[in-house]
Design an enzyme around this catalytic site. Structure first.
Site, mmCIF file in Angstrom:
data_model
loop_
_atom_site.group_PDB
_atom_site.id
_atom_site.type_symbol
_atom_site.label_atom_id
_atom_site.label_comp_id
_atom_site.label_asym_id
_atom_site.label_seq_id
_atom_site.Cartn_x
_atom_site.Cartn_y
_atom_site.Cartn_z
ATOM 1 N N THR A 337 0.844 -1.186 0.000
ATOM 2 C CA THR A 337 0.000 0.000 0.000
ATOM 3 C C THR A 337 0.881 1.238 0.000
ATOM 4 O OG1 THR A 337 -1.762 1.193 1.160
ATOM 5 C CG2 THR A 337 -0.226 -0.053 2.533
ATOM 6 N N HIS A 394 1.295 -10.598 14.887
ATOM 7 C CA HIS A 394 2.284 -11.113 15.845
ATOM 8 C C HIS A 394 1.971 -12.532 16.309
ATOM 9 C CE1 HIS A 394 5.887 -10.507 17.959
ATOM 10 N NE2 HIS A 394 5.697 -9.252 18.345
#
Length: 421
Positions: A337, A394
């Site tokens: 992006t 994560h």
């Protein structure tokens, strides 16, 4: 349907036009605009109407050549996939006059299309007559707790249009209002309901943050080598390949190289297990006036540099002109992006589920940088520098893996040695 005598030939049947499935996880679409009206002659593959889904805005082509004889779903209607929205017949067939144009009257939608939007209380007006409105209007009313019985409809037979409900919300009143304006009023303190695309983007972003514990790591990359190569080769590259040489194919190629070496960044956590994808399906976020869309370069690892450049240019152009195919806006495994195109240093992106990572591209600008040679002598030089921020899940990716991936990506750009022909 009434037919002209010349159209009643054996074996010639009208053809249903259905709401297509624009991706494997899409189950409905909203008709945003009819490009033809009943009675119009249409050619095969000629754009017929525009739709909006949570993956893509697109023009839907006519499946056959003929005459558009019936429109069954008006602009603003949200219907399930495979629902019949129009009928194309052989030339000479008399159109159904009850729905002579997309804005004329309200059609009878398929049962499944009526059940999709939530209903609001008080389904009848003050005189006991049913309230006429589209699924889009009923959804807006439900989201803003509006009693449709208090909204004046300016459409055919008192039908409440999208403009009616928007005007009612902006005025904060149930008083009878004048004819609907062409566009929703623009007021600093007004209330403007979210567009379908904006509402779905909002939902997806919240879902992503609730699903994945996001972590971010930012790296500053010396793009001087790439900048000089691009300036030297851009004219010849455009002549050879017919597309402008931008920085995106360099970034995409470096990302693909790093993903190949660290496949965990290209993986997805699904149902408690890590799914390693056999291919790199690279999503390239494209900003639209109404939101954001992520067209996908499938099997990006098999593309040459020139192939990547052509694919990025082609997908971005067709995304902005609503020409994407159904499978070109879903199924990505990693997304790029470009937030830096608007001048920002860097952004902290939200993961495009069910991916595990997304890479935000920062602004490219010249800066003074301290360089150290082999004898440890320092010097200040003007270099082209750019920030990159990796957002990662994560649960799946540890900080060490994210760092290794970013170092590989950084080295690929700073020491560019690939052919671009």
């Amino acid at each position: 349907m009434q037919r002209a005598p010349e159209a009643r030939k054996e074996g010639l049947m009208p053809t249903d036009v259905v709401m297509p499935q624009m991706g494997e996880s899409i189950f409905e679409g909203t008709i945003t605009k009819w490009l033809k009206k009943t009675g119009d002659v249409v050619e095969k593959d000629e754009p017929l109407f525009e739709i909006s889904t949570d993956k893509v805005d697109a023009e839907i082509p006519a499946p056959i050549a003929g005459v558009l004889t019936e429109i069954k779903a008006l602009e603003g209607a949200t219907v399930d996939i495979n629902t019949v929205v129009a009928i194309i017949s052989e030339p000479g067939t008399i159109p159904v006059t009850a729905v002579a144009s997309p804005q004329a009257t309200e059609p009878q939608p398929a049962p499944q299309a009526q059940s999709a939007p939530p209903q609001v209380p008080q389904a009848q007006g003050s005189e006991g007559r049913p309230i006429r409105s589209s699924p889009l209007v009923r959804r807006i009313a439900s989201e803003h707790n509006v009693d449709l019985a208090q909204v004046s409809g300016t459409g055919s037979e008192g039908r409440i249009t999208k403009e009616d409900i928007l005007r009612h919300l902006s005025q904060g009143s149930s008083a009878k209002t004048p004819a609907a304006p062409q566009v929703p009023p623009k007021m600093p303190d007004g209330i403007v309901p979210l567009t379908r695309m904006r509402a779905i983007i909002a939902q997806r972003m919240v879902e992503s943050l609730q699903t994945s514990p996001h972590a971010h790591t930012v790296y500053k990359v010396d793009m001087t080598r790439v900048v000089r190569l691009r300036e030297r080769e851009r004219a010849g590259f455009e002549q050879r390949h017919g597309v402008k040489l931008t920085y995106m194919p360099f970034i995409a190629a470096a990302a693909v190289q790093a993903l190949g070496k660290f496949p965990i960044v290209n993986a997805s956590l699904i149902d408690g297990a890590i799914h390693y994808h056999p291919n790199i399906h690279l999503g390239i976020a494209v900003a639209l006036e109404s939101g954001l869309i992520v067209p996908v370069i499938r099997q990006a690892e098999a593309h040459s540099f020139a192939d990547l450049a052509r694919a990025i240019n082609d997908l971005a152009l067709r995304a902005r002109t609503k020409k994407l195919n159904p499978d070109e806006a879903s199924g990505s495994t990693f997304t790029l992006t470009n937030s830096g195109v608007f001048g920002g240093e860097y952004g902290t992106p939200i993961i495009n589920q069910p991916e595990s990572a997304i890479l935000a591209i920062g602004g490219l600008r010249k800066e003074p940088v301290v360089l150290t040679d082999a004898e440890c002598n320092d010097a200040i030089a003007i270099r082209s520098m750019q920030y990159y921020c990796l957002g990662f899940d994560h649960r799946t990716i540890d900080g060490a893996d994210a760092g290794k991936f970013m170092l590989e990506f950084k080295n690929a750009l700073e020491n560019w040695d690939k052919q671009i022909n």
